[in-house]
Design a protein around this motif. Structure first.
Motif, PDB file in Angstrom:
ATOM      1  N   GLU A   1     -66.884  80.954  26.252  1.00 49.22           N
ATOM      2  CA  GLU A   1     -67.889  79.720  25.725  1.00 49.22           C
ATOM      3  C   GLU A   1     -67.825  79.834  24.249  1.00 49.22           C
ATOM      4  OE1 GLU A   1     -71.720  81.149  27.431  1.00 49.22           O
ATOM      5  OE2 GLU A   1     -71.250  80.213  29.433  1.00 49.22           O
ATOM      6  N   ASP A   2     -67.851  80.944  23.625  1.00 46.83           N
ATOM      7  CA  ASP A   2     -67.844  80.996  22.098  1.00 46.83           C
ATOM      8  C   ASP A   2     -66.297  80.508  21.325  1.00 46.83           C
ATOM      9  OD1 ASP A   2     -68.650  82.288  19.490  1.00 46.83           O
ATOM     10  OD2 ASP A   2     -66.925  83.205  19.571  1.00 46.83           O
ATOM     11  N   LYS A   3     -65.538  80.664  22.170  1.00 40.27           N
ATOM     12  CA  LYS A   3     -64.064  79.894  21.559  1.00 40.27           C
ATOM     13  C   LYS A   3     -64.328  78.701  21.434  1.00 40.27           C
ATOM     14  CE  LYS A   3     -60.633  83.484  22.596  1.00 40.27           C
ATOM     15  NZ  LYS A   3     -60.021  83.342  21.271  1.00 40.27           N
TER      16      LYS A   3
ATOM     17  N   GLU B   1     -74.109  70.087  22.774  1.00 36.21           N
ATOM     18  CA  GLU B   1     -75.496  70.625  23.197  1.00 36.21           C
ATOM     19  C   GLU B   1     -75.531  71.899  24.146  1.00 36.21           C
ATOM     20  OE1 GLU B   1     -77.308  67.501  25.245  1.00 36.21           O
ATOM     21  OE2 GLU B   1     -76.938  65.982  23.718  1.00 36.21           O
ATOM     22  N   ASN B   2     -74.212  71.686  24.959  1.00 38.97           N
ATOM     23  CA  ASN B   2     -73.948  72.879  25.901  1.00 38.97           C
ATOM     24  C   ASN B   2     -72.629  73.041  26.425  1.00 38.97           C
ATOM     25  OD1 ASN B   2     -75.159  75.082  27.436  1.00 38.97           O
ATOM     26  ND2 ASN B   2     -76.227  73.982  28.837  1.00 38.97           N
ATOM     27  N   VAL B   3     -72.379  74.426  26.539  1.00 35.03           N
ATOM     28  CA  VAL B   3     -71.119  74.812  27.122  1.00 35.03           C
ATOM     29  C   VAL B   3     -71.422  75.362  28.504  1.00 35.03           C
ATOM     30  CG1 VAL B   3     -69.061  75.947  27.180  1.00 35.03           C
ATOM     31  CG2 VAL B   3     -69.991  74.521  25.270  1.00 35.03           C
ATOM     32  N   LEU B   4     -71.321  75.127  29.739  1.00 38.58           N
ATOM     33  CA  LEU B   4     -71.398  75.977  30.883  1.00 38.58           C
ATOM     34  C   LEU B   4     -70.208  76.411  31.688  1.00 38.58           C
ATOM     35  CD1 LEU B   4     -74.549  73.812  32.418  1.00 38.58           C
ATOM     36  CD2 LEU B   4     -74.538  75.949  31.349  1.00 38.58           C
TER      37      LEU B   4
ATOM     38  N   LEU C   1     -63.000  88.042  35.265  1.00 43.29           N
ATOM     39  CA  LEU C   1     -63.999  87.052  34.740  1.00 43.29           C
ATOM     40  C   LEU C   1     -65.347  87.771  34.610  1.00 43.29           C
ATOM     41  CD1 LEU C   1     -64.067  84.209  34.005  1.00 43.29           C
ATOM     42  CD2 LEU C   1     -64.470  83.174  36.189  1.00 43.29           C
ATOM     43  N   ASP C   2     -65.677  88.315  33.851  1.00 40.37           N
ATOM     44  CA  ASP C   2     -67.040  89.150  33.854  1.00 40.37           C
ATOM     45  C   ASP C   2     -67.812  88.534  32.721  1.00 40.37           C
ATOM     46  OD1 ASP C   2     -65.821  90.109  31.580  1.00 40.37           O
ATOM     47  OD2 ASP C   2     -65.628  92.117  32.052  1.00 40.37           O
ATOM     48  N   THR C   3     -68.885  89.111  32.268  1.00 37.71           N
ATOM     49  CA  THR C   3     -69.747  88.256  31.458  1.00 37.71           C
ATOM     50  C   THR C   3     -69.199  88.408  30.064  1.00 37.71           C
ATOM     51  OG1 THR C   3     -71.771  89.344  32.625  1.00 37.71           O
ATOM     52  CG2 THR C   3     -72.041  88.515  30.548  1.00 37.71           C
ATOM     53  N   THR C   4     -68.596  89.347  29.583  1.00 36.83           N
ATOM     54  CA  THR C   4     -67.868  89.432  28.391  1.00 36.83           C
ATOM     55  C   THR C   4     -66.951  88.285  28.273  1.00 36.83           C
ATOM     56  OG1 THR C   4     -68.215  91.820  28.238  1.00 36.83           O
ATOM     57  CG2 THR C   4     -66.677  91.009  26.719  1.00 36.83           C
ATOM     58  N   THR C   5     -65.851  88.306  29.276  1.00 35.73           N
ATOM     59  CA  THR C   5     -64.934  87.134  29.150  1.00 35.73           C
ATOM     60  C   THR C   5     -65.731  85.744  29.113  1.00 35.73           C
ATOM     61  OG1 THR C   5     -63.375  88.544  30.369  1.00 35.73           O
ATOM     62  CG2 THR C   5     -62.891  86.436  30.279  1.00 35.73           C
ATOM     63  N   LYS C   6     -66.746  85.582  30.070  1.00 33.59           N
ATOM     64  CA  LYS C   6     -67.239  84.156  30.146  1.00 33.59           C
ATOM     65  C   LYS C   6     -67.891  84.181  28.618  1.00 33.59           C
ATOM     66  CE  LYS C   6     -68.491  84.437  34.791  1.00 33.59           C
ATOM     67  NZ  LYS C   6     -69.721  84.314  35.830  1.00 33.59           N
TER      68      LYS C   6
ATOM     69  N   VAL D   1     -61.971  77.737  36.946  1.00 31.28           N
ATOM     70  CA  VAL D   1     -63.190  77.739  36.309  1.00 31.28           C
ATOM     71  C   VAL D   1     -63.414  76.370  35.733  1.00 31.28           C
ATOM     72  CG1 VAL D   1     -64.763  78.824  34.764  1.00 31.28           C
ATOM     73  CG2 VAL D   1     -63.232  80.211  35.893  1.00 31.28           C
ATOM     74  N   LEU D   2     -64.710  75.601  36.160  1.00 33.21           N
ATOM     75  CA  LEU D   2     -64.823  74.549  35.530  1.00 33.21           C
ATOM     76  C   LEU D   2     -65.591  74.573  34.435  1.00 33.21           C
ATOM     77  CD1 LEU D   2     -65.505  72.169  38.604  1.00 33.21           C
ATOM     78  CD2 LEU D   2     -63.459  72.446  37.569  1.00 33.21           C
ATOM     79  N   ILE D   3     -65.165  74.183  33.346  1.00 33.08           N
ATOM     80  CA  ILE D   3     -65.766  74.089  32.035  1.00 33.08           C
ATOM     81  C   ILE D   3     -66.590  72.813  31.653  1.00 33.08           C
ATOM     82  CG2 ILE D   3     -65.582  74.570  29.346  1.00 33.08           C
ATOM     83  CD1 ILE D   3     -63.106  76.402  30.212  1.00 33.08           C
ATOM     84  N   GLU D   4     -67.963  72.786  31.513  1.00 34.59           N
ATOM     85  CA  GLU D   4     -68.614  71.506  31.365  1.00 34.59           C
ATOM     86  C   GLU D   4     -69.082  71.795  29.905  1.00 34.59           C
ATOM     87  OE1 GLU D   4     -72.519  69.084  32.754  1.00 34.59           O
ATOM     88  OE2 GLU D   4     -71.562  70.717  34.174  1.00 34.59           O
ATOM     89  N   VAL D   5     -68.648  70.710  28.915  1.00 35.13           N
ATOM     90  CA  VAL D   5     -68.901  70.412  27.671  1.00 35.13           C
ATOM     91  C   VAL D   5     -70.041  69.179  27.700  1.00 35.13           C
ATOM     92  CG1 VAL D   5     -68.379  70.174  25.433  1.00 35.13           C
ATOM     93  CG2 VAL D   5     -67.216  71.431  26.862  1.00 35.13           C
TER      94      VAL D   5
END
Length: 147
Positions: A74-76, A91-94, A65-70, A105-109
């Motif tokens: 997000e892009d997917k 609006e946002n994906v965090l 879970l590095d910056t590239t994977t994150k 990992v919690l994905i907030e859309v």
């Protein structure tokens, strides 16, 4: 206010109500939230009539879970929502990786429903480790409210 344009669909997983002799349905904002969950958990080619539908988060399951994977995660998610959920403006994906050592990992859309201009957020738990001993009740209690 008539919100029928937001849609109506089967609950997922499908639940059959014998008392009403039919399938339980979701409407309006609940249908959108359910559609987002289905979108994020579907692997492309899984649907015969819509083979490109899905997000394919599973291919990143065992990646570090590095910056590239994150960024790729997000892009997917952003691309899948852009192409397959026309009822909302994203609006946002965090990504909240504070529980990474627990394998979550919690994905907030955060999104706005286009026609009502109502703002919502959807939190999706993405498990980065095997989920054989997951306590679903405890996990759901840790999720923030969707409104």
């Amino acid at each position: 206010m008539d919100l029928s344009f937001l849609g109506r669909g089967w609950s997922f997983p499908p639940t059959f109500n014998m008392r009403l002799s039919g399938v339980e349905m979701l409407e309006q904002e609940a249908d959108i939230a359910s559609s987002l969950e289905v979108l994020l958990t579907t692997i492309p080619t899984e649907r015969v009539m819509l083979p490109d539908y899905g997000c394919n988060l599973q291919e990143l399951l065992y990646e570090s879970l590095d910056t590239t994977t994150k960024t790729l995660l997000e892009d997917k998610i952003e691309s899948a929502i852009l192409y397959y959920e026309p009822r909302i403006d994203l609006e946002n994906v965090l990504l909240d990786s504070s529980r990474e050592l627990e394998g979550v990992v919690l994905i907030e859309v955060t999104y706005t429903v286009r026609t009502t201009n109502s703002r919502f957020n959807f939190v999706f738990p993405y498990y980065i480790q095997e989920g054989s001993d997951i306590n679903l009740t405890a996990t759901l209690n840790l999720l923030p409210d969707r409104n």
